[in-house]
Design a protein around this motif. Structure first.
Motif, PDB file in Angstrom:
ATOM      1  N   PHE A  97       0.829  -1.223   0.000  1.00 41.61           N
ATOM      2  CA  PHE A  97       0.000   0.000   0.000  1.00 41.61           C
ATOM      3  C   PHE A  97       0.859   1.267   0.000  1.00 41.61           C
ATOM      4  N   MET A  98       2.087   1.189   0.463  1.00 41.72           N
ATOM      5  CA  MET A  98       2.898   2.387   0.680  1.00 41.72           C
ATOM      6  C   MET A  98       3.135   3.234  -0.584  1.00 41.72           C
ATOM      7  N   PRO A  99       3.361   2.657  -1.761  1.00 43.04           N
ATOM      8  CA  PRO A  99       3.466   3.518  -2.957  1.00 43.04           C
ATOM      9  C   PRO A  99       2.186   4.331  -3.182  1.00 43.04           C
ATOM     10  N   ALA A 100       1.024   3.735  -2.892  1.00 42.43           N
ATOM     11  CA  ALA A 100      -0.246   4.469  -3.034  1.00 42.43           C
ATOM     12  C   ALA A 100      -0.292   5.595  -2.002  1.00 42.43           C
ATOM     13  N   HIS A 101       0.208   5.318  -0.814  1.00 41.93           N
ATOM     14  CA  HIS A 101       0.253   6.375   0.213  1.00 41.93           C
ATOM     15  C   HIS A 101       1.134   7.527  -0.257  1.00 41.93           C
ATOM     16  N   MET A 102       2.249   7.188  -0.905  1.00 47.05           N
ATOM     17  CA  MET A 102       3.139   8.229  -1.450  1.00 47.05           C
ATOM     18  C   MET A 102       2.394   9.096  -2.465  1.00 47.05           C
ATOM     19  N   LEU A 103       1.518   8.457  -3.241  1.00 43.73           N
ATOM     20  CA  LEU A 103       0.754   9.234  -4.239  1.00 43.73           C
ATOM     21  C   LEU A 103      -0.253  10.143  -3.537  1.00 43.73           C
ATOM     22  N   HIS A 104      -0.873   9.628  -2.469  1.00 41.54           N
ATOM     23  CA  HIS A 104      -1.832  10.461  -1.701  1.00 41.54           C
ATOM     24  C   HIS A 104      -1.107  11.671  -1.110  1.00 41.54           C
ATOM     25  N   LEU A 105       0.115  11.446  -0.603  1.00 38.84           N
ATOM     26  CA  LEU A 105       0.886  12.568  -0.031  1.00 38.84           C
ATOM     27  C   LEU A 105       1.241  13.572  -1.126  1.00 38.84           C
ATOM     28  N   THR A 106       1.601  13.062  -2.301  1.00 42.69           N
ATOM     29  CA  THR A 106       1.954  13.945  -3.429  1.00 42.69           C
ATOM     30  C   THR A 106       0.757  14.807  -3.802  1.00 42.69           C
ATOM     31  N   GLU A 107      -0.399  14.144  -3.928  1.00 40.37           N
ATOM     32  CA  GLU A 107      -1.622  14.865  -4.343  1.00 40.37           C
ATOM     33  C   GLU A 107      -1.982  15.923  -3.292  1.00 40.37           C
ATOM     34  N   ALA A 108      -1.896  15.562  -2.019  1.00 35.89           N
ATOM     35  CA  ALA A 108      -2.240  16.515  -0.947  1.00 35.89           C
ATOM     36  C   ALA A 108      -1.280  17.710  -0.961  1.00 35.89           C
ATOM     37  N   ALA A 109      -0.003  17.430  -1.158  1.00 34.92           N
ATOM     38  CA  ALA A 109       0.990  18.518  -1.159  1.00 34.92           C
ATOM     39  C   ALA A 109       0.794  19.438  -2.361  1.00 34.92           C
ATOM     40  N   LEU A 110       0.555  18.853  -3.525  1.00 35.65           N
ATOM     41  CA  LEU A 110       0.296  19.669  -4.726  1.00 35.65           C
ATOM     42  C   LEU A 110      -0.934  20.528  -4.493  1.00 35.65           C
ATOM     43  N   GLY A 111      -1.931  19.936  -3.833  1.00 37.87           N
ATOM     44  CA  GLY A 111      -3.155  20.689  -3.511  1.00 37.87           C
ATOM     45  C   GLY A 111      -2.829  21.923  -2.674  1.00 37.87           C
ATOM     46  N   GLU A 112      -1.938  21.748  -1.687  1.00 38.29           N
ATOM     47  CA  GLU A 112      -1.547  22.883  -0.834  1.00 38.29           C
ATOM     48  C   GLU A 112      -0.802  23.948  -1.645  1.00 38.29           C
ATOM     49  N   ALA A 113      -0.188  23.512  -2.751  1.00 38.21           N
ATOM     50  CA  ALA A 113       0.520  24.461  -3.622  1.00 38.21           C
ATOM     51  C   ALA A 113      -0.403  24.973  -4.723  1.00 38.21           C
ATOM     52  N   GLY A 114      -1.682  24.620  -4.602  1.00 42.30           N
ATOM     53  CA  GLY A 114      -2.677  25.102  -5.572  1.00 42.30           C
ATOM     54  C   GLY A 114      -2.606  24.389  -6.913  1.00 42.30           C
ATOM     55  N   LYS A 115      -2.116  23.155  -6.916  1.00 43.78           N
ATOM     56  CA  LYS A 115      -1.989  22.404  -8.179  1.00 43.78           C
ATOM     57  C   LYS A 115      -2.700  21.067  -8.086  1.00 43.78           C
ATOM     58  N   ALA A 116      -2.978  20.480  -9.257  1.00 40.26           N
ATOM     59  CA  ALA A 116      -3.586  19.141  -9.302  1.00 40.26           C
ATOM     60  C   ALA A 116      -2.548  18.144  -9.786  1.00 40.26           C
ATOM     61  N   LEU A 117      -2.826  16.881  -9.512  1.00 42.77           N
ATOM     62  CA  LEU A 117      -1.916  15.817  -9.971  1.00 42.77           C
ATOM     63  C   LEU A 117      -1.889  15.809 -11.499  1.00 42.77           C
ATOM     64  N   SER A 118      -3.079  15.884 -12.103  1.00 46.93           N
ATOM     65  CA  SER A 118      -3.166  15.886 -13.563  1.00 46.93           C
ATOM     66  C   SER A 118      -2.495  17.140 -14.123  1.00 46.93           C
ATOM     67  N   GLY A 119      -1.512  16.910 -15.009  1.00 47.52           N
ATOM     68  CA  GLY A 119      -0.800  18.045 -15.605  1.00 47.52           C
ATOM     69  C   GLY A 119       0.450  18.426 -14.828  1.00 47.52           C
ATOM     70  N   ALA A 120       0.616  17.844 -13.626  1.00 49.55           N
ATOM     71  CA  ALA A 120       1.808  18.187 -12.836  1.00 49.55           C
ATOM     72  C   ALA A 120       3.033  17.440 -13.370  1.00 49.55           C
ATOM     73  N   THR A 121       4.215  18.006 -13.171  1.00 51.14           N
ATOM     74  CA  THR A 121       5.476  17.324 -13.503  1.00 51.14           C
ATOM     75  C   THR A 121       6.103  16.842 -12.202  1.00 51.14           C
ATOM     76  N   ILE A 122       6.368  15.540 -12.142  1.00 48.65           N
ATOM     77  CA  ILE A 122       6.912  14.942 -10.921  1.00 48.65           C
ATOM     78  C   ILE A 122       8.300  14.388 -11.210  1.00 48.65           C
ATOM     79  N   ALA A 123       9.256  14.719 -10.364  1.00 45.45           N
ATOM     80  CA  ALA A 123      10.599  14.117 -10.454  1.00 45.45           C
ATOM     81  C   ALA A 123      10.633  12.994  -9.426  1.00 45.45           C
ATOM     82  N   LEU A 124      10.662  11.741  -9.936  1.00 41.59           N
ATOM     83  CA  LEU A 124      10.694  10.572  -9.042  1.00 41.59           C
ATOM     84  C   LEU A 124      12.149  10.187  -8.849  1.00 41.59           C
ATOM     85  N   LEU A 125      12.634  10.347  -7.637  1.00 41.77           N
ATOM     86  CA  LEU A 125      14.050  10.071  -7.359  1.00 41.77           C
ATOM     87  C   LEU A 125      14.193   8.675  -6.756  1.00 41.77           C
TER      88      LEU A 125
END
Ligand code: SAJ
Length: 466
Positions: free
Chosen positions: A313-341
């Motif tokens: 489940f943890m990779p899905a949790h990482m996606l939820h955290l990403t989406e929540a953080a982008l939301g706080e930055a006023g952005k959506a997951l769709s259309g966002a550029t993500i650097a996966l390290l």
């Protein structure tokens, strides 16, 4: 000739009294290149492997090791060890893919001679050595296991990054299908060990030991991951809690808590639970005839497969955290550029088998994000495990600046040393964003520094910041 077979072969080839070791490698399109490399004394394994290449060069120069695709040479051998991958086709119905192992066993069976010792080093479903392996070897050779040839299981216990050391220093579990086979296996492995001891038992007990030790590790990681999720929900820092629990010491008390993170990958923890589950299922079916049944709480799931579900489940949790953080930055997951390290499943290695980054990459891409993958070790030219094998560079770059350029979010999946030195101001400049996002799946960055630099920060287990 993989992460297990190569270090094991060169260690045997360096033992006085062992005349020659053949490393058998199929001349396939994906792996055939290894044969020539190994015979030149070059290791095909990327990543840091202390001592491996010098030892390989030494035994090649000494003429005690050679790599060949010619399996008929097995007939010249006194002992044969099989270190072949045993992945799972589908964990849901507990069906392993034993095709590569069966191929190997058939090659051995066809060239088996009386008095030979056959050892399975692969991690296998309990019951396989005395069951399927014995049957195939007897069928192909016409010889009888335990009478005409010896048969044992001696599971590997290696980790990438310390292959030689692990083989020499870890205790070695060996188990024969009968006592003479056990003795032969003890005789074979004892000279390879430095500080490790050989621990003899039956073949099935050795199979259970191996699958259970990885299952227990996976379970401990799942317990840490669940606690980290709880800490996030309660707004506390998992690492404070962990230090607190860990402080209960003395009188033989150890409260070893492992580390939460972005997920569990690799060729071992992701499947060995299912080998154990399949082993008890097969044993229970066989025992029914003798009216013996597995005594377990009615209708309750296996603790071990539940642990698998939590870690998966943890990779899905990482996606939820990403989406929540982008939301706080006023952005959506769709259309966002993500650097996966981090594409490798473990730090400072090129091993990307069953990487937790993969399900995240797929889900984020499916949600409309553009995901750029970076890894300092995984070479797009040779790695069999790539984000987008159809793309020229496999969808992977070893150029960190290229991955970070224009990124709305930076998501850390692997704890590579290279990421511990990331400078927030530099990453912000490369992202070109007013409020970039950082999601830390391995607790490698200091939240305060990144928030001060203007990032939205989220981290696994870091409830005090999330
Ligand atoms: N991981 C965590 N938290 C932790 C430890 C690991 O999330 O506290 C993750 C890692 O990031 C990685 C995965 O789990 O994605 C596996 O890591 P690992 O350190 O277990 O590495 P493996 O799978 O290469 O090694 C395990 C080891 N097994 C045990 O320690 C019982 C090793 O000794 C075995 O030889 C190996 O499996 C194997 O080949 O079976």
């Amino acid at each position: 000739m993989g992460y297990v077979g190569i270090p094991a072969a060169v260690l045997f080839a360096d033992i006085p009294g062992i005349e020659h070791v053949y490393g058998f490698q199929r001349d396939s399109t994906t792996s055939g290149y290894k044969i020539a490399m190994l015979n030149r004394g070059e290791s095909p394994l990327k990543g840091e492997e202390p001592g491996l290449e010098p030892l390989l060069r030494k035994v090649v120069d000494a003429g005690t090791f050679s790599c060949t695709p010619d399996f008929t040479k097995i007939a010249d051998c006194d002992a044969v060890c099989l270190a072949i991958q045993t992945p799972f086709l589908d964990p849901a119905d507990l069906l392993p893919d034993f095709t590569p192992l069966i191929d190997g066993l058939r090659h051995v069976g066809k060239n088996l001679t009386p008095g030979m010792l056959v050892v399975l080093e692969s991690t296998i479903t309990p019951g396989t050595t005395a069951g399927m392996a014995r049957e195939i070897l007897e069928e192909e050779s016409g010889l009888i296991a335990g009478r005409d040839f010896a048969l044992a299981h001696a599971p590997e216990r290696v980790m990438v990054g310390r292959l030689l050391r692990n083989i020499r220093e870890h205790d070695r579990i060996v188990g024969g299908i009968e006592p003479v086979s056990t003795e032969r296996a003890v005789e074979l492995y004892t000279p390879v060990l430095t500080t490790g001891r050989v621990i003899p038992m039956t073949a099935t007990a050795a199979e259970v030991t191996k699958t259970a030790e990885n299952t227990f590790r996976d379970l401990q990681i799942a317990a840490a991951n669940q606690l980290a999720l709880y800490c996030e929900a309660m707004g506390v820092n998992f690492y404070d809690v962990r230090a607190g629990i860990d402080s209960l010491k003395g009188d033989g008390i150890t409260r070893a808590i492992l580390w939460p993170g972005a997920g569990v990958g690799g060729h071992c923890l992701t499947k060995d639970t299912y080998h154990l589950e399949r082993g008890v299922q097969l044993a229970a079916e066989a025992a029914k005839a003798r009216d013996i049944r597995l005594d377990y709480p009615e209708g309750r799931p296996s603790l071990y497969t539940l642990a698998r579900d939590i870690n998966d489940f943890m990779p899905a949790h990482m996606l939820h955290l990403t989406e929540a953080a982008l939301g706080e930055a006023g952005k959506a997951l769709s259309g966002a550029t993500i650097a996966l390290l981090g594409w490798a499943f473990i730090n400072d290695s090129d091993d990307a088998r069953n990487s937790p980054s993969e399900p995240y990459f797929k889900a984020a891409t499916a949600a409309g994000a553009e995901v750029r993958v970076h890894d300092p070790w995984v070479d797009p030219a040779t790695s069999p495990d790539l984000p987008s094998p159809d793309q020229p560079d496999g969808g992977l770059t070893m150029d960190l600046e290229q991955a970070l350029a224009g990124a709305d979010a930076v998501v850390i999946f692997t704890g590579h040393a290279a990421y511990r030195g990331l400078v927030p101001e530099d990453v912000k400049r490369l992202s070109g964003c007013e409020r970039p996002v950082i999601v830390d799946g391995r607790n490698v960055v200091e939240p305060e520094e990144w928030v001060t630099a203007g990032f939205v920060y989220k981290g696994v287990g870091r409830g005090e910041w999330n």
